[in-house]
Design a protein around this motif. Structure first.
Motif, PDB file in Angstrom:
ATOM      1  N   ILE A 147       1.727   4.929  -1.720  1.00  0.00           N
ATOM      2  CA  ILE A 147       2.365   4.036  -0.974  1.00  0.00           C
ATOM      3  C   ILE A 147       0.524   3.957   0.374  1.00  0.00           C
ATOM      4  CG2 ILE A 147       2.988   3.865   1.702  1.00  0.00           C
ATOM      5  CD1 ILE A 147       5.091   2.470  -1.361  1.00  0.00           C
ATOM      6  N   VAL A 148       0.016   4.919   0.335  1.00  0.00           N
ATOM      7  CA  VAL A 148      -0.982   4.940   1.727  1.00  0.00           C
ATOM      8  C   VAL A 148      -2.004   4.096   0.656  1.00  0.00           C
ATOM      9  CG1 VAL A 148      -2.077   6.459   1.440  1.00  0.00           C
ATOM     10  CG2 VAL A 148      -0.232   7.180   2.178  1.00  0.00           C
ATOM     11  N   ILE A 149      -2.028   4.488  -0.551  1.00  0.00           N
ATOM     12  CA  ILE A 149      -3.380   3.592  -1.402  1.00  0.00           C
ATOM     13  C   ILE A 149      -3.092   1.742  -0.879  1.00  0.00           C
ATOM     14  CG2 ILE A 149      -3.844   2.970  -3.494  1.00  0.00           C
ATOM     15  CD1 ILE A 149      -3.499   6.069  -4.325  1.00  0.00           C
ATOM     16  N   GLY A 150      -1.688   2.108  -1.446  1.00  0.00           N
ATOM     17  CA  GLY A 150      -1.447   0.670  -0.893  1.00  0.00           C
ATOM     18  C   GLY A 150      -1.372  -0.080  -0.155  1.00  0.00           C
ATOM     19  N   VAL A 151      -0.893   0.494   0.982  1.00  0.00           N
ATOM     20  CA  VAL A 151      -1.464  -0.492   2.914  1.00  0.00           C
ATOM     21  C   VAL A 151      -3.325  -0.148   2.947  1.00  0.00           C
ATOM     22  CG1 VAL A 151      -1.233   0.939   4.561  1.00  0.00           C
ATOM     23  CG2 VAL A 151       1.011   0.976   3.412  1.00  0.00           C
ATOM     24  N   TRP A 175      -3.410 -10.478  -6.870  1.00  0.00           N
ATOM     25  CA  TRP A 175      -2.200  -9.749  -5.931  1.00  0.00           C
ATOM     26  C   TRP A 175      -1.662  -8.673  -6.625  1.00  0.00           C
ATOM     27  CZ3 TRP A 175       2.222 -10.119  -8.904  1.00  0.00           C
ATOM     28  CH2 TRP A 175       2.038 -10.712  -9.813  1.00  0.00           C
ATOM     29  N   TRP A 176      -1.687  -8.523  -8.144  1.00  0.00           N
ATOM     30  CA  TRP A 176      -1.202  -7.921  -8.987  1.00  0.00           C
ATOM     31  C   TRP A 176      -2.113  -6.085  -8.431  1.00  0.00           C
ATOM     32  CZ3 TRP A 176      -3.877  -5.890 -12.524  1.00  0.00           C
ATOM     33  CH2 TRP A 176      -5.455  -5.936 -12.928  1.00  0.00           C
ATOM     34  N   VAL A 177      -3.136  -7.158  -8.766  1.00  0.00           N
ATOM     35  CA  VAL A 177      -4.139  -5.348  -7.932  1.00  0.00           C
ATOM     36  C   VAL A 177      -3.439  -4.329  -6.514  1.00  0.00           C
ATOM     37  CG1 VAL A 177      -6.589  -4.018  -7.557  1.00  0.00           C
ATOM     38  CG2 VAL A 177      -5.947  -5.710  -9.766  1.00  0.00           C
ATOM     39  N   MET A 178      -3.315  -5.701  -5.793  1.00  0.00           N
ATOM     40  CA  MET A 178      -3.277  -4.818  -3.944  1.00  0.00           C
ATOM     41  C   MET A 178      -1.401  -4.411  -4.119  1.00  0.00           C
ATOM     42  SD  MET A 178      -5.205  -7.404  -2.335  1.00  0.00           S
ATOM     43  CE  MET A 178      -4.792  -8.788  -2.601  1.00  0.00           C
ATOM     44  N   LEU A 179      -0.524  -5.312  -5.157  1.00  0.00           N
ATOM     45  CA  LEU A 179       0.866  -4.569  -5.200  1.00  0.00           C
ATOM     46  C   LEU A 179       0.502  -3.845  -6.039  1.00  0.00           C
ATOM     47  CD1 LEU A 179       2.067  -8.225  -4.577  1.00  0.00           C
ATOM     48  CD2 LEU A 179       1.808  -6.471  -2.847  1.00  0.00           C
ATOM     49  N   SER A 180       0.332  -3.266  -6.778  1.00  0.00           N
ATOM     50  CA  SER A 180       0.536  -2.314  -8.078  1.00  0.00           C
ATOM     51  C   SER A 180       0.755  -1.103  -7.788  1.00  0.00           C
ATOM     52  CB  SER A 180      -0.552  -2.240  -9.288  1.00  0.00           C
ATOM     53  OG  SER A 180      -1.789  -1.977  -9.113  1.00  0.00           O
ATOM     54  N   VAL A 239     -12.585  -5.296  -1.763  1.00  0.00           N
ATOM     55  CA  VAL A 239     -10.814  -5.445  -2.140  1.00  0.00           C
ATOM     56  C   VAL A 239     -11.060  -6.504  -0.487  1.00  0.00           C
ATOM     57  CG1 VAL A 239      -9.204  -4.408  -0.873  1.00  0.00           C
ATOM     58  CG2 VAL A 239     -10.395  -2.782  -2.589  1.00  0.00           C
ATOM     59  N   GLY A 240     -12.432  -6.424   0.405  1.00  0.00           N
ATOM     60  CA  GLY A 240     -12.033  -7.149   1.254  1.00  0.00           C
ATOM     61  C   GLY A 240     -12.480  -9.112   0.566  1.00  0.00           C
ATOM     62  N   VAL A 247      -4.738  -3.687   4.300  1.00  0.00           N
ATOM     63  CA  VAL A 247      -5.440  -3.605   5.175  1.00  0.00           C
ATOM     64  C   VAL A 247      -7.057  -3.698   5.225  1.00  0.00           C
ATOM     65  CG1 VAL A 247      -6.379  -1.550   7.831  1.00  0.00           C
ATOM     66  CG2 VAL A 247      -4.359  -1.411   6.593  1.00  0.00           C
ATOM     67  N   MET A 248      -7.273  -3.163   4.130  1.00  0.00           N
ATOM     68  CA  MET A 248      -8.855  -3.883   3.727  1.00  0.00           C
ATOM     69  C   MET A 248      -9.062  -5.255   3.415  1.00  0.00           C
ATOM     70  SD  MET A 248      -9.916  -0.185   1.531  1.00  0.00           S
ATOM     71  CE  MET A 248     -11.315  -1.018   0.991  1.00  0.00           C
TER      72      MET A 248
END
Length: 86
Positions: free
Chosen positions: A4-8, A30-35, A21-22, A12-13
């Protein structure tokens, strides 16, 4: 929890445009950011299904019980450290 911390952090980035990531667009990555969130769901499912969650809770209860027992023995003067040798 770490997923969860990594995903958030990744969201944010991306939102603030920080680092590589920005630079990602939602259409591309999208799949990488939500994985990480999906991995967190899988982890929680496995943890509950395997009994790990229950085991951890039982260990916490046992640790609290032992700490309370040691404190009471110490207050009563029955602790091994306080016993006088005959």
């Amino acid at each position: 929890m770490w997923f969860i911390v990594i995903g958030v952090a990744m969201l944010v980035m991306n939102f603030l445009g920080i680092g590589p990531v920005g630079e990602w667009t939602w259409a591309e990555k999208w799949w990488v950011m939500l994985s990480p969130f999906g991995l967190a769901l899988i982890w929680w499912w496995w943890s509950d299904a395997s009994g790990r969650t229950t085991l951890k809770e039982m260990e916490k209860i046992d640790d609290k019980r032992e700490a309370r027992r040691q404190k009471n023995l110490e207050l009563l003067g029955l602790n091994d450290k306080n016993k006088k040798k005959h």
